[in-house]
Design a protein around this motif. Structure first.
Motif, short mmCIF file in Angstrom:
data_model
loop_
_atom_site.label_atom_id
_atom_site.label_comp_id
_atom_site.label_asym_id
_atom_site.label_seq_id
_atom_site.Cartn_x
_atom_site.Cartn_y
_atom_site.Cartn_z
N MET A 1 0.95 -1.25 0.07
CA MET A 1 0.01 -0.10 -0.04
C MET A 1 0.79 1.28 -0.16
N ARG A 2 0.57 1.97 -0.93
CA ARG A 2 1.43 3.37 -1.16
C ARG A 2 0.66 4.61 -0.72
N LYS A 3 0.89 5.60 0.00
CA LYS A 3 0.17 6.68 0.24
C LYS A 3 1.09 7.89 0.44
N THR A 4 0.67 9.18 -0.36
CA THR A 4 1.36 10.22 -0.29
C THR A 4 1.06 11.25 0.98
N VAL A 5 2.23 11.72 1.61
CA VAL A 5 1.87 12.68 2.75
C VAL A 5 2.32 13.83 2.66
N PHE A 6 1.47 14.88 2.94
CA PHE A 6 2.15 16.24 2.83
C PHE A 6 2.11 16.81 4.24
N PHE A 7 3.44 17.61 4.68
CA PHE A 7 3.30 18.31 5.78
C PHE A 7 3.61 19.72 5.24
N VAL A 8 2.38 20.48 5.61
CA VAL A 8 2.21 21.75 5.30
C VAL A 8 2.17 22.84 6.46
N SER A 9 3.22 23.94 6.29
CA SER A 9 3.06 24.85 7.27
C SER A 9 3.54 26.20 6.90
N ASP A 10 3.15 27.36 7.42
CA ASP A 10 3.40 28.52 7.38
C ASP A 10 4.74 29.15 7.71
N GLY A 11 5.45 28.04 8.61
CA GLY A 11 6.80 28.34 8.75
C GLY A 11 7.76 27.31 8.12
N THR A 12 8.68 26.35 9.08
CA THR A 12 9.33 25.68 8.40
C THR A 12 8.80 24.29 7.89
N ALA A 13 7.65 23.84 8.70
CA ALA A 13 7.03 22.58 8.43
C ALA A 13 7.72 21.28 9.46
N ILE A 14 8.81 22.03 10.22
CA ILE A 14 9.51 20.78 10.79
C ILE A 14 8.92 20.30 11.88
N THR A 15 7.62 21.31 12.53
CA THR A 15 6.77 20.53 13.91
C THR A 15 5.76 19.45 13.08
N ALA A 16 5.39 19.65 11.91
CA ALA A 16 4.26 19.06 11.27
C ALA A 16 5.04 17.81 10.82
N GLU A 17 6.07 17.93 10.27
CA GLU A 17 6.78 16.74 9.84
C GLU A 17 7.31 15.93 11.01
N THR A 18 7.59 16.33 12.04
CA THR A 18 7.92 15.72 13.12
C THR A 18 6.94 14.70 13.79
N PHE A 19 6.08 15.52 14.06
CA PHE A 19 4.66 14.87 14.62
C PHE A 19 4.00 14.10 13.81
N GLY A 20 3.85 14.38 12.77
CA GLY A 20 3.17 13.42 11.63
C GLY A 20 4.00 12.05 11.25
N HIS A 21 5.39 12.40 11.32
CA HIS A 21 6.16 11.10 11.04
C HIS A 21 6.10 10.23 12.13
N SER A 22 6.06 10.84 13.46
CA SER A 22 5.96 10.03 14.48
C SER A 22 4.96 8.98 14.43
N LEU A 23 3.68 9.57 13.94
CA LEU A 23 2.41 8.96 14.03
C LEU A 23 2.67 8.05 12.77
N LEU A 24 3.20 8.11 11.82
CA LEU A 24 3.00 7.35 10.46
C LEU A 24 3.97 6.13 10.75
N THR A 25 5.03 6.12 11.56
CA THR A 25 5.84 5.05 12.04
C THR A 25 5.07 3.96 12.57
N GLN A 26 3.93 4.18 12.99
CA GLN A 26 3.23 3.01 13.68
C GLN A 26 2.57 2.20 12.45
N PHE A 27 2.73 2.53 11.58
CA PHE A 27 2.22 2.07 10.17
C PHE A 27 2.92 1.36 9.17
N SER A 28 3.77 0.41 9.49
CA SER A 28 4.86 0.00 8.87
C SER A 28 4.50 -0.88 7.41
N ALA A 29 3.13 -1.32 7.39
CA ALA A 29 2.64 -2.06 6.32
C ALA A 29 2.18 -0.91 5.17
N VAL A 30 2.40 0.18 5.35
CA VAL A 30 2.21 1.25 4.35
C VAL A 30 3.56 1.97 3.74
#
Length: 271
Positions: A1-30
């Motif tokens: 299974m393949r899924k595109t993920v966007f981390f969007v921010s009016d700043g650096t997007a580091i916070t969105a990427e860090t938090f989002g990536h932490s959540l996504l690591t729980q779904f190793s099948a994707v």
């Protein structure tokens, strides 16, 4: 299974990427394809982001995931038009926080990863310069070091030192154990005088051989025999010197840094 993920921010997007990536690591099948879209700070840029997200949805044949930390609710609201599953991370937490704290927020863009406290920023830059000038045993004057990482070549010392410096303002030095060092029963004398600051890093020999092979293909330096010898000798020395030790084989620099700071009693606020 393949899924595109966007981390969007009016700043650096580091916070969105860090938090989002932490959540996504729980779904190793994707299989996630991750795209960061920083500085989306106008309605026009937000609509451009929506177009990009929609194209990804069409190409993939499935709706992308969007993690957003856009402060301006009007600009952030533009993302709801996208053919995607949008997670507005600020909206999720801001209203409950306003209720708990009893005050309304004062929206400001870029505060999470801006310069912020100028003194703290200067400390980070000074620590980073220290890490660079005390990398790989360049300097043996280690009185100002907060921690000194010791390990064989390519065991992860440099990136861990730089991470601690950049994120926590920790003055971290490191020393690579040479073959000559490993033939001795004890660490070099100039290191032993800083015993309480020393921390050992080790690594699986097979993984070390893979890393070294990229740097020096076909060399004795990268051979599994040499790697096993060096790791075994280093670990024996760490035991003899009673050093705290962590393996870098399956650990990220973030995890290594956090564990080292905790064990060495160097907990500081991330700035």
């Amino acid at each position: 299974m393949r899924k595109t993920v966007f981390f969007v921010s009016d700043g650096t997007a580091i916070t969105a990427e860090t938090f989002g990536h932490s959540l996504l690591t729980q779904f190793s099948a994707v299989d996630f394809r991750e795209i960061r879209l920083p500085f989306v700070d106008t309605h026009s840029k937000a609509r451009d982001a929506v177009s990009l997200i929609d194209r990804a949805a069409e190409a993939d044949g499935t709706r992308p995931l969007v993690f957003s930390t856009i402060v301006d609710t009007g600009i952030g609201g533009e993302l709801t038009a996208a053919n995607a599953h949008v997670f507005d991370m600020f909206a999720t937490f801001m209203e409950p926080l306003e209720e708990i704290l009893g005050v309304e927020r004062s929206p400001r863009v870029g505060q999470a990863h801006g310069m912020g406290n100028s003194h703290a920023y200067e400390d980070r830059m000074e620590a980073t310069n220290y890490a660079l000038t005390h990398d790989d045993g360049i300097s043996k004057k280690l009185d100002q070091a907060d921690v000194i990482l010791v390990g064989v070549s390519r065991s992860g010392k440099t990136p861990t030192c730089l991470y601690m410096a950049l994120h926590y303002g920790i003055k971290a030095a490191n020393y690579p154990l040479t073959e000559e060092d490993l033939e001795q029963p004890r660490l070099p004398a100039f290191l032993r005088q800083h015993q309480r600051k020393l921390f050992g890093l080790t690594i699986d020999p097979e993984r070390l051989a893979q890393i070294r092979e990229v740097r020096r293909p076909g060399s004795r330096y990268a051979s599994i025999k040499q790697c096993r010898y060096e790791v075994d000798a280093a670990e024996a020395m760490f035991r003899s010197e009673k050093l705290p030790v962590l393996s870098t084989t399956d650990s990220s620099v973030e995890e290594l840094a956090s564990r080292i700071l905790l064990e060495q009693g160097l907990q500081r606020d991330q700035v």
